[in-house]
Design a protein around this motif. Structure first.
Motif, PDB file in Angstrom:
ATOM      1  N   HIS A   1      23.927 -39.095 -51.671  1.00 39.52           N
ATOM      2  CA  HIS A   1      22.777 -38.384 -51.085  1.00 39.52           C
ATOM      3  C   HIS A   1      23.025 -36.879 -51.098  1.00 39.52           C
ATOM      4  O   HIS A   1      24.135 -36.420 -51.377  1.00 39.52           O
TER       5      HIS A   1
ATOM      6  N   HIS B   1      29.069 -34.362 -49.295  1.00 40.65           N
ATOM      7  CA  HIS B   1      29.187 -35.359 -50.372  1.00 40.65           C
ATOM      8  C   HIS B   1      29.081 -34.721 -51.752  1.00 40.65           C
ATOM      9  O   HIS B   1      29.819 -35.086 -52.662  1.00 40.65           O
TER      10      HIS B   1
ATOM     11  N   HIS C   1      31.201 -41.705 -42.327  1.00 39.57           N
ATOM     12  CA  HIS C   1      32.528 -41.226 -41.889  1.00 39.57           C
ATOM     13  C   HIS C   1      33.064 -41.965 -40.666  1.00 39.57           C
ATOM     14  O   HIS C   1      33.898 -41.442 -39.942  1.00 39.57           O
TER      15      HIS C   1
END
Ligand SMILES: [Zn+2]
Length: 303
Positions: free
Chosen positions: A94, A99, A233
């Motif tokens: 995403h 990320h 996470h």
């Protein structure tokens, strides 16, 4: 004389068979070691949470999943260079910078070759409407995807698409969910199931509650996997029900130390995060092997 000849012949065949056995063993040993398919979880290089994985196929192709923040780019460049210097397939879960930050730096500032990029994004207007505080980075990320250098390599997959990279199969179980506008950015996470001959790995990105429910409704049977990437996470990500359905033997936690301990300076489990709740769920499910990004890079065999 005749007897000596026969003995010599015998000796010759014994030596020949011996050499053959050694040659065949060496051949199998080499082949076997080449057939190792490995999965590496990257550790955060800064203080921030991040997520990054590398899969190396048995023929040496490199798959990257996310890669971490802009601060994690040097580690990722090193890892790519150590593994052949190019990326055969890059899956981006995403549009968040923890990320895909390192990805944007590699595309914009290096010559590293990327063969295919799999990503599921909405229009910029969607992100501007539902996640305006992150719109600047999202715009930069979407522009990067549309840059001349890589735009022809970008694939926006459909649900249930299957991609094969050597002996590794990637099946897309979830793509963007534009109808989910609560926790909007995370809930757009692409969900990918990687399988080799005898192991499966489920990548959830930062999947949240609503997309967990959707996955349980639409992909229930396919969710079961040997290895699970814990969503978001390690806290306030996917639901307990989803994890139970996956029923993993091994869990991967893209979690830095402060988040694993829920400690932002006042001691263990005094912060606002729900990591201990998720840790409890996974313990209840009797998962024996947990790999946590705080402990450094770790590589495991997927065979
Ligand atoms: Zn994240």
């Amino acid at each position: 004389m005749e007897q000596k000849k026969i003995n010599n012949k015998k000796r010759f065949y014994v030596v020949l068979i011996f050499i053959l056995i050694i040659a065949i063993s060496l051949f199998y040993f080499q082949n076997y070691s080449q057939k190792n398919t490995t999965l590496t979880q990257l550790s955060p290089q800064g203080d921030r949470q991040m997520m990054g994985y590398l899969i190396k196929t048995h023929q040496g192709k490199l798959i990257v999943i996310d890669g971490g923040t802009i601060d994690d780019k040097d580690q990722l460049i090193d890892q790519i260079n150590q593994n052949g210097g190019k990326v055969d397939a890059w899956f981006l879960t995403h549009a968040h910078d923890d990320h895909v930050g390192a990805f944007t730096q590699i595309v914009n500032n290096t010559d590293i070759l990327i063969n295919k990029i799999y990503v599921s994004t909405n229009e910029l207007s969607w992100y501007k409407q539902y996640e305006p505080q992150r719109a600047d980075f999202t715009e930069y990320f979407l522009e990067t995807l549309e840059s001349e250098k890589i735009k022809d390599k970008v694939v926006q997959p459909n649900i249930n698409d299957i991609f094969k990279i050597d002996n590794v199969q990637a099946e897309i179980l979830g793509i963007k969910n534009p109808e989910i506008t609560e926790n909007p950015g995370n809930e757009q996470s692409m969900v990918i199931k990687f399988t080799t001959n005898n192991k499966s790995l489920l990548i959830l990105g930062d999947t949240g509650e609503k997309s967990s429910e959707k996955l349980l409704k639409t992909q229930k049977e396919k969710l079961k996997s040997d290895i699970l990437q814990i969503a978001h996470h390690g806290q306030q990500g996917a639901t307990k029900e989803l994890y139970k359905q996956v029923n993993p033997k091994i869990c991967l936690w893209p979690t830095p130390e402060w988040l694993w301990n829920n400690d932002i300076g006042q001691g263990e489990n005094t912060g606002p995060y729900k990591t201990f709740e998720t840790r409890e769920w996974i313990k209840e499910m009797n998962v024996k092997e947990n790999y946590i990004a705080k402990d450094g890079n770790i590589t495991i065999n997927l065979f």
